[in-house]
Design a protein around this motif. Structure first.
Motif, PDB file in Angstrom:
ATOM      1  N   PHE A 234     -13.489   7.936  11.082  1.00 34.43           N
ATOM      2  CA  PHE A 234     -11.411   7.983  11.235  1.00 34.43           C
ATOM      3  C   PHE A 234     -11.564   6.725   9.866  1.00 34.43           C
ATOM      4  CE2 PHE A 234     -13.364   8.906  15.337  1.00 34.43           C
ATOM      5  CZ  PHE A 234     -12.691   9.793  15.554  1.00 34.43           C
ATOM      6  N   GLY A 235     -11.778   6.114   9.377  1.00 32.08           N
ATOM      7  CA  GLY A 235     -11.184   4.871   8.841  1.00 32.08           C
ATOM      8  C   GLY A 235     -10.280   5.595   7.504  1.00 32.08           C
ATOM      9  N   LYS A 244     -15.896  -1.918   4.031  1.00 31.66           N
ATOM     10  CA  LYS A 244     -14.568  -1.378   5.830  1.00 31.66           C
ATOM     11  C   LYS A 244     -13.715  -1.335   5.514  1.00 31.66           C
ATOM     12  CE  LYS A 244     -18.868  -5.011   6.853  1.00 31.66           C
ATOM     13  NZ  LYS A 244     -19.527  -6.053   7.480  1.00 31.66           N
ATOM     14  N   THR A 245     -13.285  -0.902   6.864  1.00 29.81           N
ATOM     15  CA  THR A 245     -12.339  -0.427   7.279  1.00 29.81           C
ATOM     16  C   THR A 245     -11.205  -1.006   8.400  1.00 29.81           C
ATOM     17  OG1 THR A 245     -12.434   1.395   8.801  1.00 29.81           O
ATOM     18  CG2 THR A 245     -13.024   2.040   6.581  1.00 29.81           C
ATOM     19  N   PRO A 332      -2.249 -11.158   4.541  1.00 32.86           N
ATOM     20  CA  PRO A 332      -2.320 -10.443   2.993  1.00 32.86           C
ATOM     21  C   PRO A 332      -2.727  -9.585   2.834  1.00 32.86           C
ATOM     22  CG  PRO A 332      -3.038 -13.270   2.647  1.00 32.86           C
ATOM     23  CD  PRO A 332      -3.133 -12.659   4.296  1.00 32.86           C
ATOM     24  N   SER A 333      -4.087  -9.734   3.165  1.00 35.97           N
ATOM     25  CA  SER A 333      -5.011  -8.071   3.227  1.00 35.97           C
ATOM     26  C   SER A 333      -4.348  -7.328   3.685  1.00 35.97           C
ATOM     27  CB  SER A 333      -6.463  -8.812   4.155  1.00 35.97           C
ATOM     28  OG  SER A 333      -7.377 -10.148   3.673  1.00 35.97           O
ATOM     29  N   LEU A 334      -3.830  -7.117   5.029  1.00 33.62           N
ATOM     30  CA  LEU A 334      -2.873  -6.401   5.089  1.00 33.62           C
ATOM     31  C   LEU A 334      -2.271  -5.642   4.736  1.00 33.62           C
ATOM     32  CD1 LEU A 334      -2.382  -7.300   9.067  1.00 33.62           C
ATOM     33  CD2 LEU A 334      -3.949  -5.112   8.469  1.00 33.62           C
ATOM     34  N   PHE A 335      -1.349  -5.979   3.605  1.00 35.89           N
ATOM     35  CA  PHE A 335       0.233  -5.457   2.727  1.00 35.89           C
ATOM     36  C   PHE A 335      -1.374  -5.383   1.459  1.00 35.89           C
ATOM     37  CE2 PHE A 335       3.082  -8.462   4.557  1.00 35.89           C
ATOM     38  CZ  PHE A 335       3.254  -7.790   5.562  1.00 35.89           C
ATOM     39  N   ILE A 336      -2.152  -5.246   1.418  1.00 28.19           N
ATOM     40  CA  ILE A 336      -2.558  -5.398  -0.229  1.00 28.19           C
ATOM     41  C   ILE A 336      -3.691  -3.867   0.389  1.00 28.19           C
ATOM     42  CG2 ILE A 336      -4.773  -5.650  -1.535  1.00 28.19           C
ATOM     43  CD1 ILE A 336      -4.283  -8.242  -1.214  1.00 28.19           C
ATOM     44  N   ALA A 337      -4.498  -3.585   1.883  1.00 29.17           N
ATOM     45  CA  ALA A 337      -4.326  -2.265   1.881  1.00 29.17           C
ATOM     46  C   ALA A 337      -3.790  -1.081   2.301  1.00 29.17           C
ATOM     47  CB  ALA A 337      -5.035  -3.141   3.739  1.00 29.17           C
ATOM     48  N   ARG A 338      -2.560  -1.711   1.837  1.00 26.56           N
ATOM     49  CA  ARG A 338      -2.096  -0.439   2.340  1.00 26.56           C
ATOM     50  C   ARG A 338      -1.613  -0.034   0.413  1.00 26.56           C
ATOM     51  NH1 ARG A 338       2.883  -2.425   6.479  1.00 26.56           N
ATOM     52  NH2 ARG A 338       1.389  -3.104   8.115  1.00 26.56           N
TER      53      ARG A 338
END
Length: 338
Positions: A234-235, A244-245, A332-338
């Motif tokens: 589902f990732g 990793k997701t 910061p990683s959450l914004f980059i992942a988007r």
């Protein structure tokens, strides 16, 4: 007593590992060795192993002034629960062996599919839960000794495989290579050692918190397996610079929190649910973002965190520094992942 056994066995294994390369050539023995029969090699290996075992037993007897063999037999065979646990372990290991030899392994032994490899590796994590959790609950002393025996078996098998000792080396090598990835690119296969130490060290260290002692079983056998399955199927959003997701991390946090709460439901603790959730979130982010071997890093971190929460009565105040660090890493990683 078991601490003395562990230390003595560890010293014996260290001496054995130092002696083996001097007796056997360590340079591609499986392919280039021209002299020495497999039977003679195995005889020398058994002789060195026996010498190391006698040294460990002698050290235990000298320090404790007790018969270590008799103590071990009483610990293993002295109660009905221990005998039942031994039968359960043997049955489970036999089922696992048949499952791999005639099930998954026969179908994908030559497969290079990363998904298949990943699922095969995680099956061992599930096996660790089935083996170690009942042992900790009903026969903790037997579990301590079981980890020592497993360590001895792992070191012996890896020495035979890596040095090409005897007729069993090629078979062990073929079996081990089915579960290796880029982290095992060298001559020594280490993944199974990390898994063993990740589960064993919290038990060997001991704690008044049941979740701390089961840190390896819970974080690797349940949370890490849940993260892998959810992440693979589902990732969709990956953390930066890692395969990793975010969905896998969420499954890790949720699975670990449920497992910890279940443990504390059986063995009540003063830990609050909020403190346990904070611990799970920090561990989930560490598992997703660390470049170290998570089979060792995550259990030891969880052991420290669960012990700290237990002795602080579950107060979240002690977790403020860890939460701040986790936020600095994750936001910061959450914004980059988007």
């Amino acid at each position: 007593m078991y601490t003395l056994v562990l230390e003595s066995v560890g010293l014996g294994l260290l001496l054995l590992v130092c002696a083996l390369p001097r007796v056997f050539s360590s340079s591609s023995r499986m392919n280039t060795r021209d002299s020495g029969s497999p039977v003679a090699d195995m005889s020398r290996f058994c002789g060195l192993s026996g010498f190391a075992a006698l040294g460990a037993l002698g050290l235990i007897a000298f320090v404790s002034h007790a018969n270590p063999v008799r103590w071990a037999l009483v610990a293993v065979l002295g109660s009905r629960s221990s005998l039942l646990m031994l039968c359960y372990w043997v049955l489970l290991l036999l089922c696992g062996t048949l499952f791999y030899s005639r099930g998954i392994s026969s179908q994908v032994a030559n497969s290079q599919n990363k998904l298949v490899l990943h699922l095969k590796r995680k099956a061992y994590h599930i096996l660790a839960v089935l083996l170690f959790a009942p042992g900790f609950a009903y026969t903790p002393l037997l579990l301590h000794l079981g980890f020592v025996v497993a360590l001895v078996a792992f070191v012996g098998a890896e020495a035979v495989r890596a040095l090409g000792i005897g007729p069993w080396a090629p078979a062990i090598d073929r079996f081990m290579r089915r579960f290796t990835d880029t982290r095992d690119a060298g001559q020594i296969v280490t993944s199974h050692f990390y898994l063993l130490f990740g589960c064993a060290l919290p038990v060997w260290l001991g704690s008044s918190s049941s979740a701390a002692c089961l840190a390896g079983v819970l974080s690797l056998g349940i949370a890490d397996t849940a993260a892998s399955l959810v992440g693979i199927h589902f990732g969709s959003r990956k953390w930066p610079s890692t395969p990793k997701t975010i969905e896998g991390t969420a499954a890790f946090v949720g699975g670990l929190f449920i497992a910890v709460e279940f443990v504390y439901l059986i063995a009540p603790s003063e830990n609050g649910a909020l403190g346990n959730m904070a611990m799970c979130v920090v561990l989930g982010l560490l598992e997703a973002l660390t470049e170290q071997n998570d089979n060792l890093v995550i259990p030891l971190t969880m052991y420290s965190a669960a012990t700290m929460l237990h002795h602080s009565d579950g107060s979240l105040v002690h977790w403020i520094p860890a939460l701040v660090v986790a936020a600095v890493l994750a936001i910061p990683s959450l914004f980059i992942a988007r």
